[in-house]
Scaffold this motif. Structure first.
Motif, PDB file in Angstrom:
ATOM      1  N   TRP A 242     -33.155 -53.734 -81.104  1.00  0.00           N
ATOM      2  CA  TRP A 242     -32.005 -52.833 -81.271  1.00  0.00           C
ATOM      3  C   TRP A 242     -31.602 -52.745 -82.737  1.00  0.00           C
ATOM      4  N   ASP A 243     -31.835 -53.829 -83.493  1.00  0.00           N
ATOM      5  CA  ASP A 243     -31.575 -53.775 -84.927  1.00  0.00           C
ATOM      6  C   ASP A 243     -32.476 -52.740 -85.598  1.00  0.00           C
ATOM      7  N   HIS A 244     -33.733 -52.636 -85.107  1.00  0.00           N
ATOM      8  CA  HIS A 244     -34.673 -51.667 -85.679  1.00  0.00           C
ATOM      9  C   HIS A 244     -34.286 -50.229 -85.324  1.00  0.00           C
ATOM     10  N   LEU A 245     -33.510 -50.062 -84.265  1.00  0.00           N
ATOM     11  CA  LEU A 245     -33.102 -48.720 -83.842  1.00  0.00           C
ATOM     12  C   LEU A 245     -31.756 -48.303 -84.424  1.00  0.00           C
ATOM     13  N   ILE A 246     -31.111 -49.194 -85.165  1.00  0.00           N
ATOM     14  CA  ILE A 246     -29.751 -48.926 -85.630  1.00  0.00           C
ATOM     15  C   ILE A 246     -29.694 -47.719 -86.570  1.00  0.00           C
ATOM     16  N   LEU A 247     -30.773 -47.455 -87.310  1.00  0.00           N
ATOM     17  CA  LEU A 247     -30.770 -46.309 -88.227  1.00  0.00           C
ATOM     18  C   LEU A 247     -30.570 -44.999 -87.479  1.00  0.00           C
ATOM     19  N   PHE A 248     -31.010 -44.964 -86.211  1.00  0.00           N
ATOM     20  CA  PHE A 248     -30.880 -43.738 -85.431  1.00  0.00           C
ATOM     21  C   PHE A 248     -29.443 -43.493 -84.977  1.00  0.00           C
TER      22      PHE A 248
ATOM     23  N   TYR B 192     -27.241 -40.437 -78.448  1.00  0.00           N
ATOM     24  CA  TYR B 192     -26.550 -40.902 -77.241  1.00  0.00           C
ATOM     25  C   TYR B 192     -27.531 -41.455 -76.208  1.00  0.00           C
ATOM     26  N   TYR B 193     -28.735 -40.877 -76.137  1.00  0.00           N
ATOM     27  CA  TYR B 193     -29.748 -41.436 -75.232  1.00  0.00           C
ATOM     28  C   TYR B 193     -30.045 -42.886 -75.618  1.00  0.00           C
ATOM     29  N   LEU B 194     -30.239 -43.123 -76.904  1.00  0.00           N
ATOM     30  CA  LEU B 194     -30.527 -44.480 -77.352  1.00  0.00           C
ATOM     31  C   LEU B 194     -29.335 -45.409 -77.111  1.00  0.00           C
ATOM     32  N   GLU B 195     -28.144 -44.908 -77.368  1.00  0.00           N
ATOM     33  CA  GLU B 195     -26.936 -45.719 -77.187  1.00  0.00           C
ATOM     34  C   GLU B 195     -26.754 -46.099 -75.713  1.00  0.00           C
TER      35      GLU B 195
ATOM     36  N   PRO C  22     -38.124 -51.500 -74.354  1.00  0.00           N
ATOM     37  CA  PRO C  22     -37.590 -50.978 -75.624  1.00  0.00           C
ATOM     38  C   PRO C  22     -38.619 -51.041 -76.745  1.00  0.00           C
ATOM     39  N   PHE C  23     -39.443 -52.088 -76.765  1.00  0.00           N
ATOM     40  CA  PHE C  23     -40.485 -52.208 -77.790  1.00  0.00           C
ATOM     41  C   PHE C  23     -41.459 -51.040 -77.716  1.00  0.00           C
ATOM     42  N   LEU C  24     -41.896 -50.690 -76.504  1.00  0.00           N
ATOM     43  CA  LEU C  24     -42.844 -49.580 -76.344  1.00  0.00           C
ATOM     44  C   LEU C  24     -42.249 -48.266 -76.827  1.00  0.00           C
TER      45      LEU C  24
ATOM     46  N   LEU D  58     -41.480 -44.013 -81.175  1.00  0.00           N
ATOM     47  CA  LEU D  58     -40.638 -43.318 -82.148  1.00  0.00           C
ATOM     48  C   LEU D  58     -41.124 -43.544 -83.565  1.00  0.00           C
ATOM     49  N   LYS D  59     -41.752 -44.677 -83.808  1.00  0.00           N
ATOM     50  CA  LYS D  59     -42.293 -44.978 -85.148  1.00  0.00           C
ATOM     51  C   LYS D  59     -43.653 -44.339 -85.356  1.00  0.00           C
TER      52      LYS D  59
END
Length: 311
Positions: A7-13, A48-51, A300-302, A307-308
């Protein structure tokens, strides 16, 4: 990567500026003509989907096992929708893609066993839509998959599955991947035919292939696609020991189908589900329990890898 790290890696989104720029670049790469307008329009839905997905997963970590399948499944769906928006600017273009797109046997038979159950992919719905948009798979309508065959596609579950070994580790040496000739037994192929099979699976990524001294050695461009699998907890690439159709399914689709059925069972087959969790009489329990533990971390990893751009 731990649960929190993901989730830390997704925080930029969670920055509209960053997300709009990210979506615009993805849309432009696919030659979408309205990339600027659609990236602006989609950026908040994406965020919002990610949140919402993260909220479901965080609740799943704290929840009892009895309701984990529902929380994990809907968390996974929200992450999938974010992945879809990154490659399908028009999602959801019609209401037909909003349904799950999968069906299972509604009334379970007496002496029901989870491993023997099946799911069937429907003509419309989220399942077939993301399979096509995210992975370029052709129509999957009518395809049936047993739970046992899907569980065997997840290397983290090997210790909970009975009777046989399902994966062989892929070694790395001098910048090349290596597979032993022993895999030929499960594929019923000659060394030449297996080399051709690997070349077909790695099409567009294969740089070099050779077979000598009892080992297949090859190098690729980018990451390894199915049938290669990644063991999340050991950081090991694995290869199926046996040739079967499910080997070609993307990991995300395997997780989706299993989570769909488990979420349906936990909601509508309450008596069987409660008996499984309390009495643990059948071999189903270890595999289901370990799958849920794996799905909380690996799902979440997949999606993050997708996304990356790591496919």
């Amino acid at each position: 990567m731990s649960f929190m790290d993901q989730w830390d890696h997704l925080i930029l989104f969670q920055s509209a500026e960053y997300t709009q720029r990210y979506l615009k670049a993805r849309y432009e790469a696919s030659d979408f003509s309205q990339s600027a307008a659609k990236s602006y329009e989609n950026c908040y839905a994406f965020m919002y989907y990610l949140e919402h997905g993260e909220a479901y997963y965080r609740q799943a970590v704290q929840a009892p096992v009895s309701i984990q399948p529902v929380l994990i499944f809907y968390g996974f769906i929200h992450l999938l929708k974010a992945c879809l928006l990154s490659c399908d600017p028009l999602y959801p273009e019609t209401t037909s893609v909003l349904a799950h797109g999968v069906t299972s046997r509604k009334k379970k038979k007496q002496n029901y066993r989870f491993g023997e159950d099946e799911v069937k992919i429907q003509k419309t719905g989220l399942c077939g839509h993301f399979a096509q948009k995210m992975f370029g798979l052709g129509p999957l309508e009518g395809n049936k998959y047993s739970m046992q065959s899907l569980l065997r596609q997840i290397p983290e579950l090997e210790t909970a599955l009975p009777r046989r070994k399902y994966f062989v580790p892929v070694k790395e040496k001098n910048g090349k991947y290596q597979l032993p000739f022993a895999v030929l037994d499960g594929y019923h192929m000659t060394a030449d035919r297996f080399s051709q099979y690997l070349s077909e699976k790695l099409q567009g990524r294969l740089l070099e292939m050779e077979a000598e001294d009892g080992v297949f050695s090859f190098s690729t461009r980018g990451c390894l696609p199915p049938p290669f699998r990644y063991h999340f907890f050991t950081n090991q690439i694995c290869f199926p020991c046996k040739l079967q159709p499910e080997n070609d399914l993307p990991d995300i689709l395997v997780h989706y189908l299993l989570l769909y059925n488990l979420s349906m069972i936990s909601r509508y087959e309450t008596e069987w589900w409660a008996e499984l969790l309390k009495n643990r009489e059948t071999i189903d329990f270890p595999a289901i329990r370990l799958f849920l533990q794996t799905a909380i971390e690996k799902g979440p990893f997949l999606c993050l890898q997708f996304l990356k751009g790591i496919r």
